[in-house]
Structures are given as structure tokens and as C-alpha cells.
Design a protein around this motif. Sequence first.
Motif, mmCIF file in Angstrom:
data_model
loop_
_atom_site.group_PDB
_atom_site.id
_atom_site.type_symbol
_atom_site.label_atom_id
_atom_site.label_comp_id
_atom_site.label_asym_id
_atom_site.label_seq_id
_atom_site.Cartn_x
_atom_site.Cartn_y
_atom_site.Cartn_z
ATOM 1 N N LYS A 1 0.839 -1.211 0.000
ATOM 2 C CA LYS A 1 0.000 0.000 0.000
ATOM 3 C C LYS A 1 0.868 1.252 0.000
ATOM 4 N N TYR A 2 1.972 1.213 0.740
ATOM 5 C CA TYR A 2 2.855 2.376 0.835
ATOM 6 C C TYR A 2 3.493 2.697 -0.517
ATOM 7 N N ILE A 3 4.025 1.667 -1.198
ATOM 8 C CA ILE A 3 4.722 1.958 -2.463
ATOM 9 C C ILE A 3 3.729 2.405 -3.544
ATOM 10 N N VAL A 4 2.500 1.911 -3.491
ATOM 11 C CA VAL A 4 1.470 2.354 -4.447
ATOM 12 C C VAL A 4 1.138 3.823 -4.210
ATOM 13 N N GLU A 5 0.967 4.211 -2.951
ATOM 14 C CA GLU A 5 0.615 5.594 -2.632
ATOM 15 C C GLU A 5 1.764 6.538 -2.951
ATOM 16 N N VAL A 6 2.988 6.134 -2.668
ATOM 17 C CA VAL A 6 4.150 6.963 -2.998
ATOM 18 C C VAL A 6 4.249 7.148 -4.511
ATOM 19 N N THR A 7 3.978 6.100 -5.272
ATOM 20 C CA THR A 7 3.998 6.194 -6.729
ATOM 21 C C THR A 7 2.945 7.182 -7.222
ATOM 22 N N LYS A 8 1.754 7.148 -6.634
ATOM 23 C CA LYS A 8 0.686 8.059 -7.042
ATOM 24 C C LYS A 8 1.046 9.508 -6.752
ATOM 25 N N THR A 9 1.617 9.760 -5.578
ATOM 26 C CA THR A 9 1.860 11.134 -5.120
ATOM 27 C C THR A 9 3.244 11.661 -5.469
ATOM 28 N N ARG A 10 4.160 10.721 -5.806
ATOM 29 C CA ARG A 10 5.557 11.076 -6.058
ATOM 30 C C ARG A 10 6.202 11.712 -4.827
ATOM 31 N N SER A 11 5.631 11.410 -3.651
ATOM 32 C CA SER A 11 6.140 12.040 -2.428
ATOM 33 C C SER A 11 5.868 11.150 -1.225
ATOM 34 N N ILE A 12 6.907 10.914 -0.424
ATOM 35 C CA ILE A 12 6.736 10.128 0.798
ATOM 36 C C ILE A 12 5.941 10.917 1.828
ATOM 37 N N SER A 13 6.173 12.227 1.894
ATOM 38 C CA SER A 13 5.473 13.047 2.885
ATOM 39 C C SER A 13 3.977 13.129 2.593
ATOM 40 N N ILE A 14 3.624 13.325 1.323
ATOM 41 C CA ILE A 14 2.191 13.392 0.961
ATOM 42 C C ILE A 14 1.526 12.028 1.151
ATOM 43 N N ALA A 15 2.245 10.961 0.773
ATOM 44 C CA ALA A 15 1.711 9.607 0.971
ATOM 45 C C ALA A 15 1.451 9.354 2.450
ATOM 46 N N ALA A 16 2.372 9.823 3.304
ATOM 47 C CA ALA A 16 2.205 9.651 4.750
ATOM 48 C C ALA A 16 0.964 10.373 5.244
ATOM 49 N N GLN A 17 0.719 11.573 4.729
ATOM 50 C CA GLN A 17 -0.477 12.326 5.113
ATOM 51 C C GLN A 17 -1.738 11.599 4.670
ATOM 52 N N ASN A 18 -1.730 11.116 3.443
ATOM 53 C CA ASN A 18 -2.921 10.439 2.904
ATOM 54 C C ASN A 18 -3.248 9.152 3.656
ATOM 55 N N LEU A 19 -2.208 8.451 4.109
ATOM 56 C CA LEU A 19 -2.392 7.167 4.793
ATOM 57 C C LEU A 19 -2.401 7.296 6.314
ATOM 58 N N HIS A 20 -2.225 8.530 6.788
ATOM 59 C CA HIS A 20 -2.283 8.812 8.235
ATOM 60 C C HIS A 20 -1.224 8.029 9.020
ATOM 61 N N VAL A 21 -0.010 8.020 8.481
ATOM 62 C CA VAL A 21 1.131 7.426 9.178
ATOM 63 C C VAL A 21 2.293 8.421 9.090
ATOM 64 N N SER A 22 3.370 8.155 9.789
ATOM 65 C CA SER A 22 4.532 9.046 9.765
ATOM 66 C C SER A 22 5.380 8.786 8.529
ATOM 67 N N GLN A 23 6.163 9.820 8.140
ATOM 68 C CA GLN A 23 7.069 9.655 6.997
ATOM 69 C C GLN A 23 8.101 8.569 7.255
ATOM 70 N N SER A 24 8.578 8.521 8.491
ATOM 71 C CA SER A 24 9.599 7.521 8.822
ATOM 72 C C SER A 24 9.054 6.104 8.696
ATOM 73 N N THR A 25 7.769 5.925 9.008
ATOM 74 C CA THR A 25 7.157 4.599 8.880
ATOM 75 C C THR A 25 7.180 4.129 7.430
ATOM 76 N N ILE A 26 6.796 5.020 6.522
ATOM 77 C CA ILE A 26 6.781 4.663 5.106
ATOM 78 C C ILE A 26 8.206 4.478 4.582
ATOM 79 N N SER A 27 9.084 5.394 4.954
ATOM 80 C CA SER A 27 10.469 5.313 4.466
ATOM 81 C C SER A 27 11.135 4.019 4.912
ATOM 82 N N LYS A 28 10.953 3.662 6.171
ATOM 83 C CA LYS A 28 11.547 2.436 6.693
ATOM 84 C C LYS A 28 10.957 1.203 6.028
#
Length: 305
Positions: A7-34
Motif C-alpha cells: 500500500k505504501y509503495i502504491v501511494e508513494v507512486t501516485k503522489t511522487r512524495s513520501i510526505s504526501i503519501a504519509a499524510q494520505n495514509l495517516h502514518v509518519s514519513q519515517s514509517t513509510i520510508s523504513k
Amino acid sequence: MHIEQLKYIVEVTKTRSISIAAQNLHVSQSTISKAITNLEKELGINLFTRSRLGAIPTAEGKNIIKKAYEIVVKLHEIQEEAQEQTSLINGEINLSASASFFTPILLKSLSNFKKDYPNFRIVMTEKKSPNIIEAVLQGKIDFGLAMIDEIDWDAHEELVFETLLEGEIMVCVNKHSPLAFSDYLTPEELINETVVMYDGEMWKDSISLFMNRYGPMNILFTSNNTEVIKQSVSEGLAISFLMDIALKDDHYVKSGEIIPLPLINFESNHSYHRSFGLVRSKKKHFSFATREFLKCIKLHFSKLE
């Protein structure tokens, strides 16, 4: 590999941004990055090129991300299917119908739906068309089945209607009545007849118009209970006017106790035709279960045409 990583890599691909993906999925940037870093180590390839401009899929990562997207879509479909089945098992529909809709056909629709979904609860009440409109507007019912001709649609732009049936008013007479031996009836033949009348404004207007043009009829009583009206006709107390759709598969008609006959040569023939249909609010979202129940109703009503 975990579902969240996909789910994380799909959302990052859509937004082209880890920070925006984190906002959309209601998790921290570090969670997605890790999570992405761990997945890249597990797969042995880099999925994204990260820079100040964002996260861009790598050439070798695109096929992996495409498959991840397909998996996420399938997961959504599974969740939606589960929700739909849950609504059919534990859901509830509140609706109201005008008297003419309370036919064996509607009851058969209800019976068949309940066989497929025995735990689903349907609350159905009989109301006059104006009261159905009020209940829909107030959100007291999910939808109504009403006489369309009784509704001022220009005054209710917030409503949606869909015609399901076209009906015709029939003259109902007792099997022993001299009128019963005709193939049809004319207005002149009904003058001075005793009538049991359905209690509705449009019905009253039609009868008043009739009597003004052709002569008086004796109104024995009015009622919004169609069973009482039909029983009165079957016992020879009076004639009545009822919709042909309300008489389909009716036990009084099938047994021959009541003979329904068409009325001809009435100067305002449009007054003896009625449209019936679905009424709902534009703001009301139909659940999957409601849509399934309406399909069942439409299927059975289509057999009347």
C-alpha cells in the motif's frame, strides 16, 4: 513482505512524495520510508530514486510497483465484497409504499429477497403519496414507492423519481352485479351506483369530475384500506375504482368474486391512468443491499408489463 508495504509503495507512486503519501495514509514519513527500505532490501532492488524533487520509481521498480498496485486493487475489492455481504446479512431498509403498490407482486418480491437474505430487515409501511414525499424529505425512510402523478416535481427539485409501472383505473364490480356481464363499462352505466372510494386527493378529484359530468353516485364510505374496499365489493355492497396493478394475482379477482372492467368513453381518459415509481432524495446514497432489493422489485414488476 507485508500488505502495508505494498500500500505504501502504491501511494508513494501516485503522489511522487513520501510526505504526501504519509499524510494520505495517516502514518509518519519515517514509517513509510523504513517500510520501503526494508522491502527494497528483501527484494534486492531499488524501487524509487529519492531526491529533493520527490520519489520516482526506478526502471526495475516499475514492474514490481505495477504488480503491487494490482494486489492492492484486489484487496480493496475483497474488502468491498465483505462489506456488501455484511450489509446484506445485518442491514436494514426502511421504505413506504402507496396502497396500489401493496400487491401480491410486491409481496412476492419481498418474499424472494428474504429467502436469499433471511437476516436482512425490511421495514415497510403503507402511506399516501404526499406522506411518502414528506418521509423521504425528512430522511425517515430510504425510499418510497408512490403514485408519481400526485407529486409536484417542480416543487421538489431535491427528489429523484423513476417510473416503474403505468397503471389504469378499473371499475370493480361484484360477480352477481348486472354490470359484471359486460366487457367494459361507460360512464352512463355507473350513474346512481353505490361506490366505495379510496381515500386519496387524486381519487376524490377524479370521482368529483366524473359526477360533475355524468351524474351522481352514492358514496357509501371512503377508506385507505384496499382490503376493506375489495371486501365490500365482493359482498355486493358497492362498486369501486382500483388500479389494475393492485388487482394482479388478487385473491378476490382470481376467485371470481370481483370482476374488474375497463372504463371507456370518459372524456378525460388521462385522469384514469396513473404512473407509479421510485422516489428518493438526491442526497441519499443507496447501499448495496438497497440496490439489490430494488433489482428484485423491478424484476417482478417488469413481468406486469
